[in-house]
Write a protein that holds these residues in place. Structure first.
Motif, PDB file in Angstrom:
ATOM      1  N   ASP A  22     110.376  66.606  37.664  1.00 23.83           N
ATOM      2  CA  ASP A  22     110.843  67.840  38.134  1.00 23.83           C
ATOM      3  C   ASP A  22     112.200  68.431  37.357  1.00 23.83           C
ATOM      4  O   ASP A  22     113.211  67.575  37.205  1.00 23.83           O
ATOM      5  CB  ASP A  22     111.004  67.935  39.496  1.00 23.83           C
ATOM      6  N   GLY A  24     113.943  70.950  37.908  1.00 24.32           N
ATOM      7  CA  GLY A  24     115.045  71.740  38.714  1.00 24.32           C
ATOM      8  C   GLY A  24     115.030  73.134  38.351  1.00 24.32           C
ATOM      9  O   GLY A  24     115.768  73.906  38.961  1.00 24.32           O
ATOM     10  N   GLY A  90     107.004  69.904  42.854  1.00 28.95           N
ATOM     11  CA  GLY A  90     107.992  70.776  43.311  1.00 28.95           C
ATOM     12  C   GLY A  90     108.101  71.960  42.634  1.00 28.95           C
ATOM     13  O   GLY A  90     108.303  73.094  43.127  1.00 28.95           O
ATOM     14  N   GLU A  91     107.756  71.746  41.154  1.00 28.94           N
ATOM     15  CA  GLU A  91     107.590  73.023  40.223  1.00 28.94           C
ATOM     16  C   GLU A  91     106.486  74.046  40.870  1.00 28.94           C
ATOM     17  O   GLU A  91     106.629  75.019  40.674  1.00 28.94           O
ATOM     18  CB  GLU A  91     107.785  72.750  38.779  1.00 28.94           C
ATOM     19  N   LYS A  93     105.271  74.343  43.482  1.00 26.96           N
ATOM     20  CA  LYS A  93     105.524  75.324  44.639  1.00 26.96           C
ATOM     21  C   LYS A  93     106.446  76.333  44.595  1.00 26.96           C
ATOM     22  O   LYS A  93     106.449  77.183  45.063  1.00 26.96           O
ATOM     23  CB  LYS A  93     106.098  74.072  45.793  1.00 26.96           C
ATOM     24  N   ARG A  94     107.358  76.113  43.663  1.00 25.57           N
ATOM     25  CA  ARG A  94     108.465  77.034  43.251  1.00 25.57           C
ATOM     26  C   ARG A  94     107.714  78.234  42.436  1.00 25.57           C
ATOM     27  O   ARG A  94     107.952  79.226  42.613  1.00 25.57           O
ATOM     28  CB  ARG A  94     109.612  76.731  42.330  1.00 25.57           C
TER      29      ARG A  94
END
Length: 104
Positions: A22, A24, A90-91, A93-94
């Motif tokens: 990820d 960030g 996570g990416e 989802k973002r």
């Protein structure tokens, strides 16, 4: 090479490079990197009836950020699949959050 095949080749190259952490990065930055080529301003260059606007998303059963993230993993015809090695969870989802909050 048509745009779809170019994106498939790009996704394969990124996967082969082993990019699986990820970054960030923000949802907007990730959308610009992975999605904007086929979805400029929330449109759809492959299937104009399936834009990222709320009415079109909801008509196709895509209501939440999680739904968008799931579609990234298992898209329909015309959209390349992005594995967790290309877009970590996570990416994804973002990106989903960005899509549902930006394209109303």
């Amino acid at each position: 090479m048509n745009r779809h095949l170019a994106w498939v080749a790009f996704a394969a190259a990124i996967t082969a490079a082993g990019c699986s952490r990820d970054s960030g990065a923000s949802g907007a930055a990730l959308f610009a990197l992975h999605c904007a080529g086929c979805h400029p301003d929330g449109g759809n260059t492959v299937n104009p009836k399936k834009t990222l606007r709320a009415a079109d998303r909801e008509a196709n059963g895509i209501r939440t950020a999680g739904d968008v993230a799931a579609l990234i993993r298992n898209p329909g015809p015309g959209m390349p699949m992005f594995s967790p090695g290309v877009i970590p969870p996570g990416e994804a989802k973002r990106i989903g959050t960005y899509v549902v909050t930006t394209f109303r």
